[in-house]
Write a protein that holds these residues in place. Structure first.
Motif: not given
Length: 354
Positions: A158-175
């Motif tokens: 349908k006009e305006g519709d979209q199908l997406f793949f998303g990826f999110t990475l969160q990291s906690w680094w003991q720098i």
């Protein structure tokens, strides 16, 4: 800036590409709504180039026509005067670069917090798995990388519709933990697939959309450190000018009980909903194109466990923005999902939400 010669060439190419054109008078928007939006875009571009000022760039003309198409999709013959808000304008900018192989499209916010101070870490989770649990420091670095790829759009939906793949990475680094060789204490991986559709609902003169998606989240660890869950969600989006709201309830997909705590198969965290709750509310406000303020909150009304996160971006120099973040409650990370934490971090925002 495009010269008048390049605009003239674009006009000539557009003229040659028209095999069919809308039979509507100049400026009559309503009669072109039911045509292919691609043809409408080309017609708008054709007319705009002819009447554009010499100082106008082709990118500016294209943006004007894309906004006109977006308003017609949101309008759906309701007769309302539609004003595009921050979400719609972001999606227009994303659509312009979606097919460019050298451009990565952000999904959620992307940021780096070199300094992040937390009052409590789930050290008990590491006691039987490593020898450095007691050497973990309350000051660490935190960063998030979040991208999305359009999988399906255009004439298939349908006009305006979209199908997406998303990826999110969160990291906690003991720098700052030199004694234990600065390990990455926790990393959460969050792939998802979701369907976006605008809806003809305009409370208080704003615009609305729905997102339906499936999401997996895990920390990629094994045995006693493993944390993961799967959920299906519906996300209601609302925008009005520089304000955006997101309300996202979810349903957790159940898993089988583990035969033993260190078993590879089964539910790593059966009580995670007691702390993560059943929904998330997000608010974003963009002020003067220089500052952006955000809020994210979750709650389980039965256990009274919740989480809030507030953030603010501010200009530094050039396109670089500073970012400050404060959070309090349960579920900031999967390894700490059942630990009540307070955290403050400051660093750099690579992308905004709006």
């Amino acid at each position: 800036m495009r010269s008048i010669i390049s605009i003239g060439i674009s006009l000539l190419l557009l003229s040659l590409s028209f095999t069919t054109q809308a039979k509507s008078p100049e400026g009559d928007d309503n009669k072109v709504v039911h045509e292919s939006h691609r043809a409408v875009f080309e017609m708008c571009l054709f007319k705009a180039i002819k009447s554009a000022e010499k100082s106008a760039t082709l990118a500016e003309i294209e943006t004007q026509c894309e906004k006109r198409i977006a308003r017609s999709i949101l309008n759906e013959d309701s007769g309302q005067d539609i004003e595009l808000g921050a979400i719609a304008n972001r999606m227009i900018r994303e659509k312009r670069t979606a097919a460019n192989p050298y451009v990565l499209t952000p999904h959620k916010m992307n940021y780096i917090l070199p300094f992040s101070l937390v009052n409590e870490i789930n050290r008990d989770a590491y006691q039987e798995f490593s020898t450095w649990a007691d050497d973990l420091k309350d000051t660490e670095a935190k960063f998030q990388i979040s991208l999305k790829i359009p999988l399906l759009t255009g004439p298939f939906l349908k006009e305006g519709d979209q199908l997406f793949f998303g990826f999110t990475l969160q990291s906690w680094w003991q720098i700052y933990s030199e004694e234990i060789s600065k390990p990455f204490r926790e990393t959460n991986y969050q792939p998802e697939i979701f369907y976006f559709t605008p809806i003809n609902y305009h409370p208080w003169g704003g615009n609305s959309a729905l997102i339906v998606g499936f999401e997996h989240q895990s920390n990629g660890r094994s045995q006693l450190l493993s944390r993961s869950w799967n959920r299906i969600y519906v996300n209601y989006l609302y925008e009005k000018r520089n304000f955006a709201l997101s309300f996202r309830p979810w349903y957790r997909i159940p898993e089988n009980e583990k035969s033993s705590p260190d078993a590879g198969q089964g539910d790593d965290n059966p009580d995670i909903l007691d702390y993560m709750g059943h929904f998330e509310l997000g608010l974003v406000y963009k002020y003067n194109n220089a500052f952006e303020f955000s809020f994210k909150g979750r709650n389980n009304f039965a256990t009274h466990n919740g989480f809030i996160e507030v953030g603010a971006t501010f200009p530094l120099w050039g396109k670089l923005k500073g970012y400050a973040q404060f959070s309090s409650g349960y579920g900031e990370s999967l390894i700490d999902y059942n630990v009540n934490q307070k955290r403050f971090g400051i660093g750099i925002a690579l992308t905004n939400l709006l």
